[in-house]
Design a protein around this motif. Structure first.
Motif, PDB file in Angstrom:
ATOM      1  N   UNK A   1       1.407  -1.161  -0.093  1.00  0.00           N
ATOM      2  CA  UNK A   1      -0.213   0.054   0.099  1.00  0.00           C
ATOM      3  C   UNK A   1       1.288   0.924   0.165  1.00  0.00           C
ATOM      4  N   UNK A   2       0.461   1.863  -0.691  1.00  0.00           N
ATOM      5  CA  UNK A   2       1.180   3.186  -0.733  1.00  0.00           C
ATOM      6  C   UNK A   2       0.261   4.745   0.048  1.00  0.00           C
ATOM      7  N   UNK A   3       1.006   5.422   0.538  1.00  0.00           N
ATOM      8  CA  UNK A   3       0.527   7.090   0.982  1.00  0.00           C
ATOM      9  C   UNK A   3       1.068   7.610   0.511  1.00  0.00           C
ATOM     10  N   UNK A   4      -0.514   8.932   0.489  1.00  0.00           N
ATOM     11  CA  UNK A   4       0.104   9.756  -0.819  1.00  0.00           C
ATOM     12  C   UNK A   4      -0.305  11.395   0.013  1.00  0.00           C
ATOM     13  N   UNK A   5       0.827  11.778   0.223  1.00  0.00           N
ATOM     14  CA  UNK A   5       0.202  13.313   1.011  1.00  0.00           C
ATOM     15  C   UNK A   5      -0.098  14.688  -0.509  1.00  0.00           C
ATOM     16  N   UNK A   6      -1.128  15.114   0.016  1.00  0.00           N
ATOM     17  CA  UNK A   6      -1.266  16.075  -2.087  1.00  0.00           C
ATOM     18  C   UNK A   6      -0.818  17.658  -0.366  1.00  0.00           C
ATOM     19  N   UNK A   7       0.673  17.996  -0.932  1.00  0.00           N
ATOM     20  CA  UNK A   7       1.064  18.771   0.030  1.00  0.00           C
ATOM     21  C   UNK A   7       0.234  20.256  -0.084  1.00  0.00           C
ATOM     22  N   UNK A   8      -0.417  20.979   0.471  1.00  0.00           N
ATOM     23  CA  UNK A   8      -1.694  21.207   0.778  1.00  0.00           C
ATOM     24  C   UNK A   8      -0.886  23.120   1.445  1.00  0.00           C
ATOM     25  N   UNK A   9       0.607  23.325   1.348  1.00  0.00           N
ATOM     26  CA  UNK A   9       1.422  24.495   1.957  1.00  0.00           C
ATOM     27  C   UNK A   9       2.131  24.642   1.244  1.00  0.00           C
ATOM     28  N   UNK A  10       2.741  26.188   1.457  1.00  0.00           N
ATOM     29  CA  UNK A  10       3.823  26.972   0.648  1.00  0.00           C
ATOM     30  C   UNK A  10       4.844  26.371   0.900  1.00  0.00           C
ATOM     31  N   UNK A  11       5.678  26.344   0.337  1.00  0.00           N
ATOM     32  CA  UNK A  11       7.209  25.368   0.769  1.00  0.00           C
ATOM     33  C   UNK A  11       7.262  24.555   2.201  1.00  0.00           C
ATOM     34  N   UNK A  27       7.052   4.250   7.384  1.00  0.00           N
ATOM     35  CA  UNK A  27       5.865   3.780   6.513  1.00  0.00           C
ATOM     36  C   UNK A  27       7.068   3.250   5.422  1.00  0.00           C
ATOM     37  N   UNK A  28       8.743   3.785   5.650  1.00  0.00           N
ATOM     38  CA  UNK A  28       9.523   3.582   3.704  1.00  0.00           C
ATOM     39  C   UNK A  28       9.268   5.102   3.008  1.00  0.00           C
ATOM     40  N   UNK A  29      10.491   5.223   2.668  1.00  0.00           N
ATOM     41  CA  UNK A  29      10.442   6.127   1.992  1.00  0.00           C
ATOM     42  C   UNK A  29       9.480   5.671   0.217  1.00  0.00           C
ATOM     43  N   UNK A  30       9.770   3.899   0.307  1.00  0.00           N
ATOM     44  CA  UNK A  30       8.985   4.341  -1.486  1.00  0.00           C
ATOM     45  C   UNK A  30       7.795   4.102  -1.160  1.00  0.00           C
ATOM     46  N   UNK A  31       7.270   4.367   0.106  1.00  0.00           N
ATOM     47  CA  UNK A  31       5.645   4.271   0.097  1.00  0.00           C
ATOM     48  C   UNK A  31       5.064   5.708   0.338  1.00  0.00           C
ATOM     49  N   UNK A  32       6.187   6.095   0.122  1.00  0.00           N
ATOM     50  CA  UNK A  32       5.445   7.591   0.231  1.00  0.00           C
ATOM     51  C   UNK A  32       5.477   8.337  -0.770  1.00  0.00           C
ATOM     52  N   UNK A  33       4.699   9.182  -1.387  1.00  0.00           N
ATOM     53  CA  UNK A  33       5.074  10.462  -2.225  1.00  0.00           C
ATOM     54  C   UNK A  33       3.864  11.150  -2.137  1.00  0.00           C
ATOM     55  N   UNK A  34       4.691  12.484  -2.299  1.00  0.00           N
ATOM     56  CA  UNK A  34       3.970  13.489  -2.418  1.00  0.00           C
ATOM     57  C   UNK A  34       3.706  14.109  -3.858  1.00  0.00           C
ATOM     58  N   UNK A  35       2.841  14.422  -3.100  1.00  0.00           N
ATOM     59  CA  UNK A  35       2.348  15.634  -4.876  1.00  0.00           C
ATOM     60  C   UNK A  35       1.401  16.545  -5.085  1.00  0.00           C
ATOM     61  N   UNK A  36       1.360  17.249  -5.925  1.00  0.00           N
ATOM     62  CA  UNK A  36       0.804  18.220  -6.151  1.00  0.00           C
ATOM     63  C   UNK A  36       1.758  19.680  -5.749  1.00  0.00           C
ATOM     64  N   UNK A  37       2.714  19.548  -6.270  1.00  0.00           N
ATOM     65  CA  UNK A  37       4.239  20.486  -5.248  1.00  0.00           C
ATOM     66  C   UNK A  37       4.810  21.161  -7.131  1.00  0.00           C
ATOM     67  N   UNK A  38       4.605  22.419  -6.415  1.00  0.00           N
ATOM     68  CA  UNK A  38       4.379  23.570  -7.469  1.00  0.00           C
ATOM     69  C   UNK A  38       5.544  23.882  -8.016  1.00  0.00           C
ATOM     70  N   UNK A  39       5.982  24.144  -9.354  1.00  0.00           N
ATOM     71  CA  UNK A  39       7.147  23.781 -10.535  1.00  0.00           C
ATOM     72  C   UNK A  39       7.388  24.867  -9.715  1.00  0.00           C
ATOM     73  N   UNK A  40       9.071  24.391  -9.030  1.00  0.00           N
ATOM     74  CA  UNK A  40      10.490  25.496  -8.578  1.00  0.00           C
ATOM     75  C   UNK A  40      10.660  25.189  -7.517  1.00  0.00           C
ATOM     76  N   UNK A  41       9.294  24.276  -6.311  1.00  0.00           N
ATOM     77  CA  UNK A  41       9.283  23.743  -5.243  1.00  0.00           C
ATOM     78  C   UNK A  41      10.555  23.164  -4.788  1.00  0.00           C
ATOM     79  N   UNK A  55       6.537  14.744  -6.961  1.00  0.00           N
ATOM     80  CA  UNK A  55       5.931  14.947  -8.539  1.00  0.00           C
ATOM     81  C   UNK A  55       5.450  16.226  -8.055  1.00  0.00           C
ATOM     82  N   UNK A  56       5.685  17.114  -8.856  1.00  0.00           N
ATOM     83  CA  UNK A  56       4.562  17.946  -9.155  1.00  0.00           C
ATOM     84  C   UNK A  56       3.487  17.625 -10.096  1.00  0.00           C
ATOM     85  N   UNK A  57       3.262  16.364 -10.315  1.00  0.00           N
ATOM     86  CA  UNK A  57       1.600  16.170 -11.027  1.00  0.00           C
ATOM     87  C   UNK A  57       0.784  15.919  -9.403  1.00  0.00           C
ATOM     88  N   UNK A  58      -1.058  15.789  -9.740  1.00  0.00           N
ATOM     89  CA  UNK A  58      -1.063  15.687  -8.830  1.00  0.00           C
ATOM     90  C   UNK A  58      -1.456  13.784  -8.921  1.00  0.00           C
TER      91      UNK A  58
END
Length: 204
Positions: A1-11, A27-41, A55-58
């Motif tokens: 299973x994967x854990x996804x955090x849509x990062x909703x804060x600036x920086x 949970x292990x680095x392979x099981x967590x991903x931050x999504x929707x980061x603004x370009x240039x973060x 990733x900058x993708x959602x």
């Protein structure tokens, strides 16, 4: 299973860095991903060293050709959901999505933005607001360790006392460890103390 955090804060604040490092450790680095980061973060060095995936993708675009994301296999951990997450659902979902939100008190239902945007199935983790690392920890206890929510020991709004004159109450629910102490990221108590001292200085 994967854990996804849509990062909703600036920086990334110090608070967020500590929480995310703790989640990676648990949970292990392979099981967590931050999504929707603004370009240039700019990713903090501590998170890079911890192996953060981002990733900058959602969230809808993080699957692969061989294993695409399907809406039915994604669970949004949503305080406004009508039903609680239960151990029997461990095989129902592949991805568990959290709003990476620095907690507001009182809560402003910012997870509602994700609810409206994606329409994922929503599940609740009780009625009290949690920090992001506590929410991920609780989800893992339920879907990986097969613990019922009511079997998990929590403390609500704990007071952290630094000396006889200094104490801070945190407006969140935390999981208790085997010694009946709230589980916090390493370094968080020092940060809470520093923030409380800064707040006092601002008032004087």
């Amino acid at each position: 299973m994967k854990y996804v955090i849509e990062h909703m804060e600036q920086g990334f604040t110090e608070w967020v860095i500590l929480e995310y490092c703790t989640i990676i450790k648990e949970v292990g680095a392979e099981n967590l991903i931050l999504t929707s980061l603004p370009e240039g973060t700019v990713i903090p060095e501590e998170l890079k060293q911890a192996g953060l995936q981002w990733t900058t993708d959602d969230v809808t675009k993080i699957g692969t050709t061989e294993a695409p994301i399907t809406k039915e296999r994604v669970c949004l951990l949503d305080p406004a959901a009508e039903t609680d997450l239960v151990p029997e659902e461990h095989a129902q979902f592949d991805y568990f999505v959290f709003g990476g939100i620095l907690g507001d008190h009182p809560p402003r239902d910012r997870t509602g933005e994700l609810r409206k945007k994606y329409g994922f199935a929503g599940r609740r983790l009780g009625s009290k607001q949690m920090t992001t690392d506590t929410a991920v920890r609780t989800t893992q206890l339920i879907v990986k360790d097969k613990k019922k929510f009511e079997e998990i020991e929590f403390i609500d709004y704990p007071e952290f006392r630094f000396n006889k004159n200094e104490a801070t109450e945190m407006p969140f629910r935390y999981v208790l460890d085997e010694n009946k102490r709230p589980i916090l990221p390493d370094g968080m108590l020092d940060l809470i103390k520093r923030d409380s001292e800064q707040s006092l200085d601002d008032l004087l």
